[in-house]
Structure formats: C-alpha cells, structure tokens
Scaffold this active site. Structure first.
Site, PDB file in Angstrom:
ATOM      1  N   ASN A  79       0.873  -1.183   0.000  1.00  0.00           N
ATOM      2  CA  ASN A  79       0.000   0.000   0.000  1.00  0.00           C
ATOM      3  C   ASN A  79       0.906   1.229   0.000  1.00  0.00           C
ATOM      4  OD1 ASN A  79      -1.823   2.029   0.510  1.00  0.00           O
ATOM      5  ND2 ASN A  79      -2.352   1.358   2.585  1.00  0.00           N
TER       6      ASN A  79
ATOM      7  N   LYS B 183       0.171   4.274  -0.334  1.00  0.00           N
ATOM      8  CA  LYS B 183      -0.448   5.477   0.257  1.00  0.00           C
ATOM      9  C   LYS B 183      -0.187   6.693  -0.653  1.00  0.00           C
ATOM     10  CE  LYS B 183      -0.151   3.221   4.677  1.00  0.00           C
ATOM     11  NZ  LYS B 183      -0.088   3.307   6.132  1.00  0.00           N
TER      12      LYS B 183
ATOM     13  N   HIS C  15      -9.571   1.238   5.073  1.00  0.00           N
ATOM     14  CA  HIS C  15      -8.274   1.422   5.740  1.00  0.00           C
ATOM     15  C   HIS C  15      -8.469   2.410   6.892  1.00  0.00           C
ATOM     16  CE1 HIS C  15      -4.148   2.596   6.497  1.00  0.00           C
ATOM     17  NE2 HIS C  15      -3.786   1.474   5.895  1.00  0.00           N
TER      18      HIS C  15
ATOM     19  N   GLU D  27      -6.829   4.806   7.807  1.00  0.00           N
ATOM     20  CA  GLU D  27      -6.576   6.203   7.434  1.00  0.00           C
ATOM     21  C   GLU D  27      -7.769   6.808   6.690  1.00  0.00           C
ATOM     22  OE1 GLU D  27      -2.747   5.515   5.637  1.00  0.00           O
ATOM     23  OE2 GLU D  27      -1.878   5.191   7.615  1.00  0.00           O
TER      24      GLU D  27
ATOM     25  N   GLU E 127      -5.390  -4.927  10.741  1.00  0.00           N
ATOM     26  CA  GLU E 127      -4.415  -3.847  10.894  1.00  0.00           C
ATOM     27  C   GLU E 127      -4.662  -3.094  12.197  1.00  0.00           C
ATOM     28  OE1 GLU E 127      -2.481  -2.828   6.898  1.00  0.00           O
ATOM     29  OE2 GLU E 127      -4.055  -1.379   7.299  1.00  0.00           O
TER      30      GLU E 127
ATOM     31  N   GLY F 218       2.433   2.365  10.679  1.00  0.00           N
ATOM     32  CA  GLY F 218       3.391   3.452  10.475  1.00  0.00           C
ATOM     33  C   GLY F 218       4.095   3.883  11.748  1.00  0.00           C
TER      34      GLY F 218
ATOM     35  N   SER G 168       3.369  -2.041  10.324  1.00  0.00           N
ATOM     36  CA  SER G 168       4.822  -2.092  10.528  1.00  0.00           C
ATOM     37  C   SER G 168       5.436  -3.452  10.187  1.00  0.00           C
ATOM     38  CB  SER G 168       5.185  -1.666  11.957  1.00  0.00           C
ATOM     39  OG  SER G 168       4.785  -0.326  12.172  1.00  0.00           O
TER      40      SER G 168
HETATM   41  P1  PGA Z   1       2.833   0.332   7.549  1.00  0.00           P
HETATM   42  O1  PGA Z   1       1.354   0.520   6.933  1.00  0.00           O
HETATM   43  O2  PGA Z   1       3.361  -0.966   7.023  1.00  0.00           O
HETATM   44  O3  PGA Z   1       3.600   1.524   7.082  1.00  0.00           O
HETATM   45  O4  PGA Z   1       2.665   0.284   9.031  1.00  0.00           O
HETATM   46  C1  PGA Z   1       0.502  -0.593   6.752  1.00  0.00           C
HETATM   47  C2  PGA Z   1      -0.821  -0.133   6.194  1.00  0.00           C
HETATM   48  O5  PGA Z   1      -1.287   0.937   6.580  1.00  0.00           O
HETATM   49  O6  PGA Z   1      -1.439  -0.806   5.355  1.00  0.00           O
END
Ligand code: PGA
Length: 263
Positions: A9, A11, A95, A97, A180, A186, A226
């Site tokens: 992803n 982003k 997601h 976010e 998640e 992140g 992460s």
């Molecule tokens: P990250 O994000 O691996 O940077 O923690 C994962 C995600 O949001 O899908």
C-alpha cells in the site's frame, strides 16, 4: 490451501515515474514466484502507468479506495468502473486512514470526521467491488484506546458485520481481510505474532458465523502494521495469517522482496 498474498500500500507516496521504476525492479523477482500473489496499490494517478508495467508481469494491481456509484456529481471520487478499465484486480476498503483513525495522529483530532468513511460506506464499496469482480481487501483493526479498554474483538466483530451486511455468503469467497491494529500502522510497533494470530483466528471465526466455516476457511486474512523484512517470516508462519498488507516497507524494492520471500 490458501495462496499467500503480499500487497504493498503505497499510500500518498511516489510519483508515477518513481512507482514505475519500483515495479520494474519488482518484476524480476515476482515473475519467478508462482505460489504467491503480489499486489501493488499505487495512488490513483499512477494507476494507468503502473497498469502498463503490470500487464507484462505476475504483479497484480490494486487501488487504495473507490466510490460505490458508477458515475455522477461526486467531485474527487473514483468509481469501480473507472478502475476496471485499467484492470485493477484488488481494492483496499476501510483502511484506518480513510476511516480517519491514525496510529500517530498528525491531523487535529476534531477534523478526522472529514474522512467520512463509515460502516455503511464501506459496505456499499464492498458490494460494488464484488459486483464488478474486483477483490476487496477489507481492513479492520482496533485503536490503542480500544485495545487498552479490552474491546479489541468486539470492535473487529462490529467492523466485519457492518462491512459485510447483506453480502451473499457465496460472494465471500472473493474477499481478503487485513487485520491492521491502528496503533501498529506506520509506528514501527508490530503486534506480536501470537496475538496477531489470535485476532486473525477470531476474524476467521466471525467470518464463519457471517457466511459458513468452509467459506471462511478459504478467505485470505493478512496482517498489516509495521511489517518489515525482519518480522514478516514469523508473522506469516502463523496458521491464520496468509500474508501481509505492507505500507512503508513496500516503497523499497529490496525490503519488499524480503517480505515477499517471508511469505
Ligand atoms: P505500515 O502501513 O506498514 O507503514 O505500518 C501498513 C498499512 O497501513 O497498510
């Protein structure tokens, strides 16, 4: 037997040209792997360019979001019909976010509602994607406060039931779920493998109640939050974890290769 899946992803990272260069690097390794699905989810603007590169390879294309109407006065939105023109096979839905739930909050608390994703909008998106034959990657997960309050399983069950309300159980075959934990996204904090496995097993149990256990057995459940080369192998070795949804670490070809190998 569920085929492992690793999805990157991106982003709001990489220009179309930078994304193209990254996928070119990925092709070499991905074309040698036949027992795993590799997916990249670039920003909308990069999709046409990345679609051209993916056409020559086993790397599949995913989108990061979609809108449920076919067309109309929906400024800034992208429909599933527009996505499938570029052979988008997967689409991330719900997601944290886009739900306005951030691991490390960088937008003012009161403005997160502007992201305006709800269980209802997620449900509409899932139904539209399934109708068009695009595989939804449905994200679920708890915040740190919810985990601290001991309601992790309750939150995830409500997210699954809301997202899949009214979906015909036979259509659940075409679904991917990503667990998640919001606090792990992140932040560099990974959920430990045993706890991630416990939650993913619980997700499979709830999916079995929503559909049927045999259907739930075929649904791929990913872990995201992460994921790195150093922790991927242990996470992906868990019986109910079928791969990963990878953010930051998917922006570096060498790191992403190592994660794919971990699956
Ligand atoms: P990250 O994000 O691996 O940077 O923690 C994962 C995600 O949001 O899908």
């Amino acid at each position: 037997m569920r085929c492992p899946l690793v999805a990157g992803n991106w982003k709001m990272n990489l220009t179309a040209a930078e994304g193209e260069a990254l996928v070119e690097e990925l092709l070499h390794i991905a074309n040698e792997l036949f027992d795993i699905d590799v997916v990249v989810c670039p920003p909308f603007l990069s999709i046409p360019k990345i679609a051209d590169v993916c056409r020559r390879s086993r790397v599949k294309l995913g989108a990061q979001n979609c809108f449920w109407k076919e067309s109309g006065a929906f400024t800034g939105q992208v429909s599933v019909r527009q996505l499938i023109e570029f052979r988008v096979d997967y689409c991330i839905v719900g997601h944290s976010e886009t739900r306005g739930r951030f691991g490390t909050l960088e937008v003012p608390e009161g403005t997160t509602g502007f992201f305006a994703e709800s269980e209802e909008t997620i449900n509409l998106k899932i139904k539209t994607l399934l109708y068009h034959g695009v595989t939804p990657i449905l994200c679920v997960g708890e915040t740190l406060a919810e985990r601290g309050g001991g309601i992790t399983d309750q939150v995830i069950k409500a997210q699954l039931e809301g997202a899949l309300k009214g979906v015909d159980p036979s259509e659940l075959f075409g679904l991917v779920v990503a667990y998640e934990p919001v606090w792990a996204i992140g932040t560099g904090e990974t959920c430990d493998a045993a706890e991630a496995e416990r939650v993913c097993a619980e997700i499979r149990r709830v999916l079995g109640d929503i559909g049927e256990p045999e259907i739930a057995d075929n649904i791929r459940i990913l872990y995201g939050g992460s994921v790195k080369a150093g922790n991927a192998k242990e996470l992906f070795a868990q019986p109910n974890i079928d791969g990963g949804l990878v953010g930051g670490a998917s922006l570096n070809a060498a790191e992403f290769f190592a994660i794919i190998k971990g699956a």
